[in-house]
Every structure is written in structure tokens, then in C-alpha cells.
Design a protein around this motif. Structure first.
Motif, PDB file in Angstrom:
ATOM      1  N   ASN A 284      29.350  27.747  32.221  1.00  0.00           N
ATOM      2  CA  ASN A 284      29.998  27.471  30.936  1.00  0.00           C
ATOM      3  C   ASN A 284      31.229  26.576  31.074  1.00  0.00           C
ATOM      4  N   GLY A 285      31.358  25.869  32.196  1.00  0.00           N
ATOM      5  CA  GLY A 285      32.436  24.903  32.330  1.00  0.00           C
ATOM      6  C   GLY A 285      33.192  25.015  33.647  1.00  0.00           C
ATOM      7  N   VAL A 286      34.124  24.083  33.824  1.00  0.00           N
ATOM      8  CA  VAL A 286      34.946  24.052  35.029  1.00  0.00           C
ATOM      9  C   VAL A 286      36.040  25.104  34.905  1.00  0.00           C
ATOM     10  N   GLY A 287      36.280  25.787  36.005  1.00  0.00           N
ATOM     11  CA  GLY A 287      37.321  26.808  36.022  1.00  0.00           C
ATOM     12  C   GLY A 287      37.732  27.102  37.448  1.00  0.00           C
ATOM     13  N   GLU A 288      38.480  28.178  37.604  1.00  0.00           N
ATOM     14  CA  GLU A 288      38.961  28.546  38.925  1.00  0.00           C
ATOM     15  C   GLU A 288      38.979  30.060  39.066  1.00  0.00           C
ATOM     16  N   LEU A 289      39.041  30.493  40.314  1.00  0.00           N
ATOM     17  CA  LEU A 289      39.172  31.907  40.602  1.00  0.00           C
ATOM     18  C   LEU A 289      39.960  32.052  41.891  1.00  0.00           C
ATOM     19  N   ASP A 290      40.656  33.175  42.006  1.00  0.00           N
ATOM     20  CA  ASP A 290      41.389  33.485  43.222  1.00  0.00           C
ATOM     21  C   ASP A 290      40.431  34.154  44.198  1.00  0.00           C
ATOM     22  N   VAL A 291      40.605  33.831  45.477  1.00  0.00           N
ATOM     23  CA  VAL A 291      39.752  34.386  46.519  1.00  0.00           C
ATOM     24  C   VAL A 291      40.619  34.791  47.705  1.00  0.00           C
ATOM     25  N   ILE A 292      40.386  35.999  48.203  1.00  0.00           N
ATOM     26  CA  ILE A 292      40.947  36.422  49.479  1.00  0.00           C
ATOM     27  C   ILE A 292      39.824  36.256  50.493  1.00  0.00           C
ATOM     28  N   CYS A 293      40.086  35.498  51.544  1.00  0.00           N
ATOM     29  CA  CYS A 293      39.093  35.188  52.574  1.00  0.00           C
ATOM     30  C   CYS A 293      39.578  35.793  53.893  1.00  0.00           C
ATOM     31  N   ILE A 294      38.745  36.582  54.508  1.00  0.00           N
ATOM     32  CA  ILE A 294      39.088  37.220  55.782  1.00  0.00           C
ATOM     33  C   ILE A 294      38.090  36.715  56.818  1.00  0.00           C
ATOM     34  N   TYR A 295      38.604  36.109  57.869  1.00  0.00           N
ATOM     35  CA  TYR A 295      37.758  35.509  58.898  1.00  0.00           C
ATOM     36  C   TYR A 295      38.010  36.177  60.244  1.00  0.00           C
TER      37      TYR A 295
END
Length: 127
Positions: free
Chosen positions: A92-103
Motif C-alpha cells: 500500500n505504498g512506501v514506508g519504513e519500519l524499525d528493526v533490531i538486528c542481532i548477528y
């Protein structure tokens, strides 16, 4: 005590983010171990092995607005934890989200990764 040096642990994570933002699947995959595992936090296996991780990202890299913005990074032993804001092209369109990435880094590659995603926020569309 770990034999790792912080910058050595960060290197594969930083490079995979750079290549993610460049939408370069071949360069991106260089930083993932062949037997790596890719999870939705805490324990939902999304991709088992480099072949499945590649398949997930080939489609994603076709999104024209795809971009991960690093907000913060911390390192402990052979783990790197990033907080990013990721711009995506949602249905439904361009947007953003927060992500916690654990490597988890082993032998200079990402051996396991966990991703905790926040709620997508659509960008306001011009009228």
C-alpha cells in the motif's frame, strides 16, 4: 575471553548492510555462511542456509526504495546488534519500519541472524 577484535566482528555486518543498500545480491551473500540461519525474533526460522537467504533477498532487492539506515550498533564478543530504520515498498505504498538486528559472527561471516521488526509506517503521499 574472545579472540575477536571488535572491528573484525563488525566488518561482515557493515559490509552486508552496504551491499543490502546497493541491492547487490552477490556481494551481499559473501557475508553469510553457507549454513547460516535467518530468524524472525525470537525463534521463527525464515531461511535455513545461504540458498534460502538469497531467495528471500532477490525479490526484496527489486524494491526501488529499499534502504537500511543504521541508527546504532553495539558489539559483545562475537555478536553485533544493530538498530535500523528500513525503508520498504509495501503493497500500500512506501514506508519504513524499525528493526533490531542481532548477528552471530563466526569465521568472518554471519552464522545466525535474528530480526525483530516494528510496525510499518507509511510515508505521507503528496496530494
Amino acid at each position: 575471553m574472545s579472540d575477536y577484535i571488535g572491528s573484525d566482528i563488525i566488518h561482515p555486518v557493515a559490509k552486508q548492510l552496504d551491499t543490502y543498500n546497493a541491492h547487490d545480491i552477490d556481494a551481499f551473500m559473501q557475508w553469510w555462511a553457507d549454513d547460516c540461519q535467518y530468524y524472525a525474533f525470537p525463534d521463527e526460522l525464515l531461511a535455513n542456509g545461504a540458498t534460502e537467504i538469497r531467495a528471500r533477498h532477490v525479490t526484496r532487492f527489486q524494491e526501488p526504495d529499499l534502504c537500511g539506515l543504521l541508527l546504532s550498533r553495539m558489539v559483545m564478543d562475537n555478536m553485533v546488534i544493530d538498530h535500523e530504520t528500513v525503508t520498504r515498498t509495501f503493497p500500500n505504498g512506501v514506508g519504513e519500519l524499525d528493526v533490531i538486528c542481532i548477528y552471530l559472527i563466526e569465521d568472518g561471516k554471519i552464522a545466525k541472524a535474528w530480526f525483530k521488526t516494528g510496525t510499518p509506517r507509511l510515508h505521507k503521499q503528496p496530494r
